[in-house]
Structure formats: C-alpha cells, structure tokens
Design a protein around this motif. Structure first.
Motif, PDB file in Angstrom:
ATOM      1  N   ILE A  32      -1.874   3.930  13.148  1.00  0.00           N
ATOM      2  CA  ILE A  32      -1.579   3.024  14.100  1.00  0.00           C
ATOM      3  C   ILE A  32      -0.426   2.062  13.392  1.00  0.00           C
ATOM      4  O   ILE A  32      -0.876   1.388  12.288  1.00  0.00           O
ATOM      5  N   LYS A  33       0.487   1.645  13.885  1.00  0.00           N
ATOM      6  CA  LYS A  33       1.477   0.774  12.989  1.00  0.00           C
ATOM      7  C   LYS A  33       0.801  -0.563  12.845  1.00  0.00           C
ATOM      8  O   LYS A  33       0.477  -1.270  14.162  1.00  0.00           O
ATOM      9  N   PRO A  34       0.914  -1.432  12.057  1.00  0.00           N
ATOM     10  CA  PRO A  34       0.215  -2.982  12.195  1.00  0.00           C
ATOM     11  C   PRO A  34       1.056  -3.826  13.056  1.00  0.00           C
ATOM     12  O   PRO A  34       0.288  -4.576  13.683  1.00  0.00           O
ATOM     13  N   HIS A  35       2.255  -3.588  13.561  1.00  0.00           N
ATOM     14  CA  HIS A  35       2.946  -4.544  14.613  1.00  0.00           C
ATOM     15  C   HIS A  35       2.185  -4.124  15.927  1.00  0.00           C
ATOM     16  O   HIS A  35       1.903  -4.743  16.950  1.00  0.00           O
ATOM     17  N   VAL A  36       1.618  -2.954  16.068  1.00  0.00           N
ATOM     18  CA  VAL A  36       0.939  -2.549  17.348  1.00  0.00           C
ATOM     19  C   VAL A  36      -0.523  -3.071  17.441  1.00  0.00           C
ATOM     20  O   VAL A  36      -0.924  -3.781  18.425  1.00  0.00           O
ATOM     21  N   LEU A  37      -1.032  -3.152  16.122  1.00  0.00           N
ATOM     22  CA  LEU A  37      -2.351  -3.946  15.993  1.00  0.00           C
ATOM     23  C   LEU A  37      -2.325  -5.382  16.400  1.00  0.00           C
ATOM     24  O   LEU A  37      -2.944  -5.786  17.244  1.00  0.00           O
ATOM     25  N   ARG A  38      -1.180  -5.986  15.980  1.00  0.00           N
ATOM     26  CA  ARG A  38      -0.874  -7.533  16.168  1.00  0.00           C
ATOM     27  C   ARG A  38      -0.618  -7.650  17.567  1.00  0.00           C
ATOM     28  O   ARG A  38      -1.176  -8.715  18.089  1.00  0.00           O
ATOM     29  N   TYR A  39       0.020  -6.634  18.138  1.00  0.00           N
ATOM     30  CA  TYR A  39       0.309  -6.956  19.693  1.00  0.00           C
ATOM     31  C   TYR A  39      -0.734  -6.702  20.498  1.00  0.00           C
ATOM     32  O   TYR A  39      -1.177  -7.498  21.441  1.00  0.00           O
ATOM     33  N   TRP A  40      -1.969  -5.708  20.160  1.00  0.00           N
ATOM     34  CA  TRP A  40      -3.186  -5.520  20.849  1.00  0.00           C
ATOM     35  C   TRP A  40      -4.040  -6.907  20.613  1.00  0.00           C
ATOM     36  O   TRP A  40      -4.819  -7.216  21.538  1.00  0.00           O
ATOM     37  N   GLU A  41      -3.843  -7.591  19.634  1.00  0.00           N
ATOM     38  CA  GLU A  41      -4.679  -8.752  19.459  1.00  0.00           C
ATOM     39  C   GLU A  41      -4.208  -9.858  20.545  1.00  0.00           C
ATOM     40  O   GLU A  41      -4.960 -10.629  21.005  1.00  0.00           O
ATOM     41  N   GLN A  42      -2.702  -9.737  20.841  1.00  0.00           N
ATOM     42  CA  GLN A  42      -2.517 -10.692  21.952  1.00  0.00           C
ATOM     43  C   GLN A  42      -2.920 -10.000  23.409  1.00  0.00           C
ATOM     44  O   GLN A  42      -3.187 -11.124  24.303  1.00  0.00           O
ATOM     45  N   GLN A  43      -3.046  -8.662  23.574  1.00  0.00           N
ATOM     46  CA  GLN A  43      -3.280  -8.190  24.822  1.00  0.00           C
ATOM     47  C   GLN A  43      -4.908  -8.062  25.258  1.00  0.00           C
ATOM     48  O   GLN A  43      -5.208  -8.161  26.378  1.00  0.00           O
ATOM     49  N   PHE A  44      -5.700  -7.958  24.273  1.00  0.00           N
ATOM     50  CA  PHE A  44      -7.099  -7.771  24.245  1.00  0.00           C
ATOM     51  C   PHE A  44      -7.676  -9.084  23.810  1.00  0.00           C
ATOM     52  O   PHE A  44      -7.916  -9.106  22.566  1.00  0.00           O
ATOM     53  N   PRO A  45      -8.157  -9.982  24.554  1.00  0.00           N
ATOM     54  CA  PRO A  45      -8.809 -11.296  23.987  1.00  0.00           C
ATOM     55  C   PRO A  45     -10.204 -10.906  23.162  1.00  0.00           C
ATOM     56  O   PRO A  45     -10.393 -11.844  22.433  1.00  0.00           O
ATOM     57  N   MET A  46     -10.738  -9.740  23.253  1.00  0.00           N
ATOM     58  CA  MET A  46     -11.758  -9.610  22.832  1.00  0.00           C
ATOM     59  C   MET A  46     -11.620  -8.969  21.342  1.00  0.00           C
ATOM     60  O   MET A  46     -12.821  -9.076  20.401  1.00  0.00           O
ATOM     61  N   LEU A  47     -10.393  -8.722  20.965  1.00  0.00           N
ATOM     62  CA  LEU A  47     -10.111  -8.364  19.555  1.00  0.00           C
ATOM     63  C   LEU A  47      -9.546  -9.747  18.770  1.00  0.00           C
ATOM     64  O   LEU A  47      -8.307  -9.925  19.042  1.00  0.00           O
ATOM     65  N   ARG A  48     -10.377 -10.059  18.116  1.00  0.00           N
ATOM     66  CA  ARG A  48     -10.045 -11.411  17.298  1.00  0.00           C
ATOM     67  C   ARG A  48     -10.561 -11.185  15.677  1.00  0.00           C
ATOM     68  O   ARG A  48     -11.813 -11.587  15.538  1.00  0.00           O
ATOM     69  N   PRO A  49      -9.624 -10.685  14.739  1.00  0.00           N
ATOM     70  CA  PRO A  49      -9.896 -10.398  13.479  1.00  0.00           C
ATOM     71  C   PRO A  49      -9.880 -11.866  12.805  1.00  0.00           C
ATOM     72  O   PRO A  49      -9.340 -12.680  13.590  1.00  0.00           O
TER      73      PRO A  49
END
Length: 134
Positions: A32-49
C-alpha cells in the motif's frame, strides 16, 4: 482489536513481532502506498499510530492488523471507505474474522460462520430491497 497482531502481515526484518513499524515498513509489507495509509488515518478514527517528533509515524501491532483489515475490506471485498468504517465500528468484521481464523476448514467453522454471516447477508438484502422500493 486487542491481541490481533497475528492477523496482520508477517515481517521478515529481524524485529520482534510486537515491535513498532514505520509507515514505510507497513506500506511495503501490505503493498500500500504511504499516502494511502495517511489518508486512511484521516478516514478511520480508530487508526491512530504514534507520532514522534517531525511527524514520524510508528505503527503498533494492533495498528498494523487494523490496516490489514481495512485493506482487505476495501481492496479485496469491495467495501467503500464509509462501508468499511461502519463495519469496523459495528464489530461485524471482527466476529467473522475470529470465526474463520480460529476454526477454518472444519464443519463446525462453516456452521458457526453461517450463523454469523447469514443474518448479516439477510440484513443487507433487506436494506437493498427497501432502497429500491423507496
């Protein structure tokens, strides 16, 4: 998703299984591209590294498992981001994964899975029928 690190990808980098991973390591392991992971962090509140100085992200094993689940829902099962978020927040995904991972292949597993999946499929069918009739 406590105790879910085993459901994530397997890293072969010499680190302990419960070690934190950088965004690049997670992106590479899951393709998965890193920018997609950063976007998912915005979209999924439970994903908080964890974020260190300079914005460096460190993913805990539970975060990695959650990313793997989101990837499966969105990229393999065809969920929209909104649908994947709803499924994760309602816990429907965790139940199905637990049944299939714990007892895969046995007739008891198939029966347990049908007990979990069939009502969900019926609910989806009913919502679609209601939407078409509205």
């Amino acid at each position: 998703m406590a105790g879910a690190p085993s459901s994530g990808p397997v890293f072969d980098d010499g680190k302990a299984p419960d070690a934190m991973r950088t965004i690049g390591e997670v992106a590479s392991a899951l393709n998965i591209k890193p920018h997609v992971l950063r976007y998912w962090e915005q979209q999924f509140p439970m994903l908080r590294p964890l974020k260190r100085s300079g914005g460096r992200r460190l993913y805990r094993p539970d975060d990695v498992a959650l990313v793997a689940t989101i990837d499966r829902l969105v990229n393999r099962e065809g969920y929209t981001l909104k649908g994947a978020k709803r499924a994760l927040s309602q816990g429907a995904v965790a139940e199905t994964e637990t049944v299939s991972a714990a007892e895969a292949g046995s007739s008891d597993a198939r029966e347990a899975q049908s007990v979990t999946v069939v009502p969900q499929l019926r609910a989806i069918r009913d919502r679609l029928a209601a939407a078409l009739n509205a």
